[in-house]
Design a protein around this motif. Structure first.
Motif, PDB file in Angstrom:
ATOM      1  N   VAL B 207       0.820  -1.268   0.160  1.00 42.40           N
ATOM      2  CA  VAL B 207       0.073  -0.176   0.239  1.00 42.40           C
ATOM      3  C   VAL B 207       0.758   1.255  -0.010  1.00 42.40           C
ATOM      4  O   VAL B 207       2.067   1.187   0.453  1.00 42.40           O
ATOM      5  N   ASP B 208       0.404   2.375  -0.461  1.00 42.97           N
ATOM      6  CA  ASP B 208       1.160   3.816  -0.373  1.00 42.97           C
ATOM      7  C   ASP B 208       0.777   4.548   0.860  1.00 42.97           C
ATOM      8  O   ASP B 208       1.657   5.245   1.237  1.00 42.97           O
ATOM      9  N   ARG B 209      -0.311   3.984   1.368  1.00 40.25           N
ATOM     10  CA  ARG B 209      -0.646   5.014   2.811  1.00 40.25           C
ATOM     11  C   ARG B 209      -1.345   3.862   3.759  1.00 40.25           C
ATOM     12  O   ARG B 209      -1.940   2.832   3.482  1.00 40.25           O
ATOM     13  N   LEU B 210      -1.002   4.216   4.816  1.00 37.99           N
ATOM     14  CA  LEU B 210      -1.503   3.391   6.054  1.00 37.99           C
ATOM     15  C   LEU B 210      -2.341   4.449   6.812  1.00 37.99           C
ATOM     16  O   LEU B 210      -1.874   5.511   7.457  1.00 37.99           O
ATOM     17  N   ILE B 211      -3.498   4.089   7.463  1.00 37.74           N
ATOM     18  CA  ILE B 211      -3.994   4.718   8.492  1.00 37.74           C
ATOM     19  C   ILE B 211      -4.393   3.754   9.764  1.00 37.74           C
ATOM     20  O   ILE B 211      -4.322   2.420   9.566  1.00 37.74           O
ATOM     21  N   VAL B 212      -4.416   4.202  11.060  1.00 34.75           N
ATOM     22  CA  VAL B 212      -4.758   3.498  12.258  1.00 34.75           C
ATOM     23  C   VAL B 212      -5.975   3.968  12.876  1.00 34.75           C
ATOM     24  O   VAL B 212      -6.038   5.071  12.953  1.00 34.75           O
ATOM     25  N   LEU B 213      -6.774   2.945  12.923  1.00 38.41           N
ATOM     26  CA  LEU B 213      -7.922   3.278  13.756  1.00 38.41           C
ATOM     27  C   LEU B 213      -7.942   2.586  15.249  1.00 38.41           C
ATOM     28  O   LEU B 213      -7.496   1.686  15.369  1.00 38.41           O
ATOM     29  N   ASN B 214      -8.771   3.618  16.010  1.00 33.81           N
ATOM     30  CA  ASN B 214      -8.804   3.221  17.228  1.00 33.81           C
ATOM     31  C   ASN B 214     -10.102   3.741  18.008  1.00 33.81           C
ATOM     32  O   ASN B 214      -9.954   4.995  18.046  1.00 33.81           O
ATOM     33  N   GLY B 215     -10.773   3.073  18.551  1.00 30.85           N
ATOM     34  CA  GLY B 215     -12.108   3.555  19.284  1.00 30.85           C
ATOM     35  C   GLY B 215     -12.863   4.350  18.355  1.00 30.85           C
ATOM     36  O   GLY B 215     -13.516   5.247  18.633  1.00 30.85           O
ATOM     37  N   GLY B 216     -12.951   4.004  16.943  1.00 36.56           N
ATOM     38  CA  GLY B 216     -13.705   4.386  15.954  1.00 36.56           C
ATOM     39  C   GLY B 216     -13.347   5.690  15.414  1.00 36.56           C
ATOM     40  O   GLY B 216     -13.910   6.492  14.815  1.00 36.56           O
ATOM     41  N   ARG B 217     -11.937   6.151  15.824  1.00 43.25           N
ATOM     42  CA  ARG B 217     -11.423   7.376  15.170  1.00 43.25           C
ATOM     43  C   ARG B 217     -10.206   6.988  14.203  1.00 43.25           C
ATOM     44  O   ARG B 217      -9.363   6.135  14.973  1.00 43.25           O
ATOM     45  N   ILE B 218      -9.824   7.763  13.439  1.00 41.85           N
ATOM     46  CA  ILE B 218      -8.441   7.638  12.837  1.00 41.85           C
ATOM     47  C   ILE B 218      -7.262   8.593  13.699  1.00 41.85           C
ATOM     48  O   ILE B 218      -7.569   9.715  13.911  1.00 41.85           O
ATOM     49  N   ILE B 219      -6.328   7.544  14.163  1.00 43.19           N
ATOM     50  CA  ILE B 219      -5.569   8.313  15.106  1.00 43.19           C
ATOM     51  C   ILE B 219      -4.080   8.721  14.479  1.00 43.19           C
ATOM     52  O   ILE B 219      -3.190   9.414  14.753  1.00 43.19           O
ATOM     53  N   CYS B 220      -3.938   7.963  13.316  1.00 43.73           N
ATOM     54  CA  CYS B 220      -2.666   8.215  12.450  1.00 43.73           C
ATOM     55  C   CYS B 220      -3.122   7.930  10.922  1.00 43.73           C
ATOM     56  O   CYS B 220      -3.755   6.911  10.776  1.00 43.73           O
TER      57      CYS B 220
END
Lengths: 360, 243
Positions: B207-220
């Motif tokens: 992938v080109d990009r990574l997101i981190v989800l925690n507690g229903g929110r994008i934290i990174c």
């Protein structure tokens, strides 16, 4: 690069042999009137409409997953519409048959939209209640009321001036309807429509994720089945020459009996209703003189089969001996060498050459 | 100038009763982009896919596909638009054969005829390693084979946006590498990919990009290697306290 090429096969040796046997059976049935045995002809007419009703219920419940206990609403409605067309419209009974079916299909549309708001056991109870409402309505409207009505003598003579002629026409119509019901279900299930229907039955959620509109699909099945059931109902009461709300909307005869046939024979298989009808009539003809024992035997048989062969008699045999009379499954077979084999549904050389990715 | 967005999530909220699954999610994915999603169990990753594919409806917010709101569209309509998905818990058509599973997806997802779709299905089954099971009822497959079938079926719909939900779980290292190669080849065809996965190195490779989800929110949200190195991500997701 692999040298393999593939074909998608539908028929099996058993199914080809079965097709020949089935066609032969139809030919034999066409010759039965020559014997002049009116008792056998009446019995075959009855078998034909039970088979047609069972095929329709099997399509509805076994493939579309719509467990209706109220199909008597449409068979009864079809019967009544035939009488209405003949008595008040002055139409010929034979023309009234398909018209009654079309009307039953139209009436089923609002019923479906209402019933599709329910699911599982609620749907089953809802359809039963709907059929009871139909019955109550026909008690009240001026089509003979609670005591019912008979076909006028003139209308009966319109079919044929002689009893023999009338019975022959009804016999051939019943045979056509039975063959038509099997052909309709078989062709539907072999088409892309059959793929969608089976997918929805197996996993409705996943079917939506691959682009299948399950509501429209089920609606189509419900209306088609209602129309055909209505036409069969019209035929039933054309043979009986008399109709009343009690007989037209009888849940025991037109729902319980049909469900018994399909469950015993094998739900979700076209062959199932054939086996179920055979068992049903065999039991009926051999034990009918023993009064209540007939019903007790039917009930016991149903319980035993549901306990030990939940796929029904045909399902049990089909799985054990890999039997298929009406193949709807698509099986992929390898054909070699690639140079000579170029089947219509085969994968092309170009496609094969692209298969360079390693399987994970 | 970058590629236009194919998918936009605007202030997306979703809660089941008092349990918040997605809270104010804003996300834009460009055409042809590969986006990875990681996060602890219960972070709302699969629910996010359900919202995009239409299996769940958001409480508020908007989902745009190709610039047009798809909030009111049903799952089958979204599939026909070009949103293909796999399920974390495989959802095969159990009584149909493996071939028929893929064929059904090809016919109804991409709108081709049965005859046209048959050739392509064989190709996809080869690619996903399922040719040996082609005539087996899908209900009799092992878990690993069912996951392969999920991928095969979603590919058969000819998706423009492909949502993959934990398809690498249970694969050996060699199989994972083969999957990475398949996904890379797929991306070269221009398909936009969103991939939820716990096998982080597979994501980094594809992938080109990574997101981190925690507690229903994008934290990174950022480049995969940078996101993985983020102290907050290491603490929440990997359980590693910053030194």
């Amino acid at each position: 690069m692999t040298n393999q090429t593939y074909i998608v096969a539908r028929a099996t040796t058993a199914s080809k042999a079965a097709l020949v046997i089935m066609v032969s059976c139809v030919v034999v049935l066409l010759l039965v009137p020559l014997t002049g045995d009116r008792g056998s002809m009446r019995l075959i007419v009855e078998i034909c409409y039970f088979l047609a009703l069972a095929q329709m219920w099997n399509l509805l419940a076994g493939y579309a997953g719509l467990l209706s206990v109220g199909q008597q609403a449409f068979s009864g409605f079809g019967g009544y519409m035939l009488f209405a067309f003949v008595v008040y419209g002055g139409l010929s009974p034979l023309i009234s048959l398909p018209l009654a079916g079309i009307l039953a299909g139209i009436v089923s549309l609002p019923v479906a939209i209402l019933m599709f708001r329910l699911s599982g056991p609620y749907f089953a109870i809802g359809t039963w209640v709907t059929a009871e409402v139909f019955k109550l309505v026909f008690f009240e409207i001026p089509l003979g009321g609670g005591s019912g009505m008979s076909l006028p003598i003139q209308a009966i003579r319109d079919i044929s001036p002689t009893t023999e002629g009338r019975e022959l026409i009804i016999y051939l119509t019943a045979l056509a309807i039975a063959v038509g019901s099997v052909a309709l279900v078989y062709s539907m299930l072999r088409s892309r429509f059959g793929l969608a229907l089976t997918a929805v039955r197996d996993n409705e959620r996943a079917s939506a994720s691959v682009g299948i509109d399950s509501f429209r699909l089920k609606l189509g099945v419900f209306v088609t089945v209602a129309a055909f059931t209505g036409m069969v109902g019209a035929l039933i009461f054309l043979q009986k020459l008399r109709i009343s709300p009690g007989s037209a909307f009888d849940v025991m005869e037109w729902s319980a009996g049909i469900i018994f046939i399909v469950v015993i024979g094998g739900i979700g298989r076209i062959e199932g209703p054939f086996v179920g009808v055979a068992v049903y009539f065999l039991l009926r003809e051999t034990t009918a003189n023993y009064g209540a024992w007939y019903m007790i035997l039917l009930g016991l048989l149903a319980i035993v089969i549901m306990l030990f062969a939940r796929q029904g008699l045909w399902g049990f045999l089909a799985e054990r001996y890999r039997l298929t009379v009406f193949p709807i499954e698509r099986r992929v077979r390898t054909v070699e060498p690639v140079e000579k084999a170029k089947p219509s549904n085969g994968i092309s050389d170009t496609a094969i050459s692209n298969l360079s990715l390693p399987p994970f | 100038m970058g590629a236009p967005p194919i998918l936009e999530l605007c202030q997306l909220d979703k809660a089941f009763g008092k349990i918040v699954i997605a809270e104010g999610i804003d996300l834009s994915v460009s055409q042809g982009e590969g986006l990875g999603i990681i996060g602890p169990n219960g972070a709302g990753k699969s629910t996010l896919f359900n919202l995009i594919a239409g299996d769940d409806r958001p409480n508020s917010g908007d989902i745009l596909f190709d610039g047009r709101s798809i909030n009111d569209m049903k799952p089958y309509q979204r599939s026909r638009l070009g949103i293909g998905r796999s399920y974390q818990i495989p959802q095969p058509f159990g009584k149909m054969t493996v071939f028929e599973n893929v064929l059904t997806a090809a016919v109804f997802g991409s709108g081709t005829t049965v005859a046209e779709a048959e050739d392509r299905c064989i190709e996809i089954l080869h690619r996903t390693g399922l040719m040996g099971e082609v005539n087996k009822p899908a209900g009799r497959l092992t878990l690993l084979q069912r996951k392969r079938l999920e991928l095969a079926r979603s590919l058969a719909t000819r998706p423009r946006l492909l949502l993959l939900d934990e398809i690498a779980g249970g694969l050996t290292e060699v199989e994972t590498q083969a999957l990475i190669n398949t996904i890379r080849d797929l991306r070269e065809t221009g398909v936009t990919l969103i991939w939820i996965e716990h096998i982080v190195h597979a994501l980094i490779a594809t992938v080109d990009r990574l997101i981190v989800l925690n507690g229903g929110r994008i934290i990174c949200d950022g480049k995969p290697r940078e996101v993985i190195q983020s102290p907050e991500v290491r603490r929440i997701y990997l359980g590693v306290e910053p030194e």
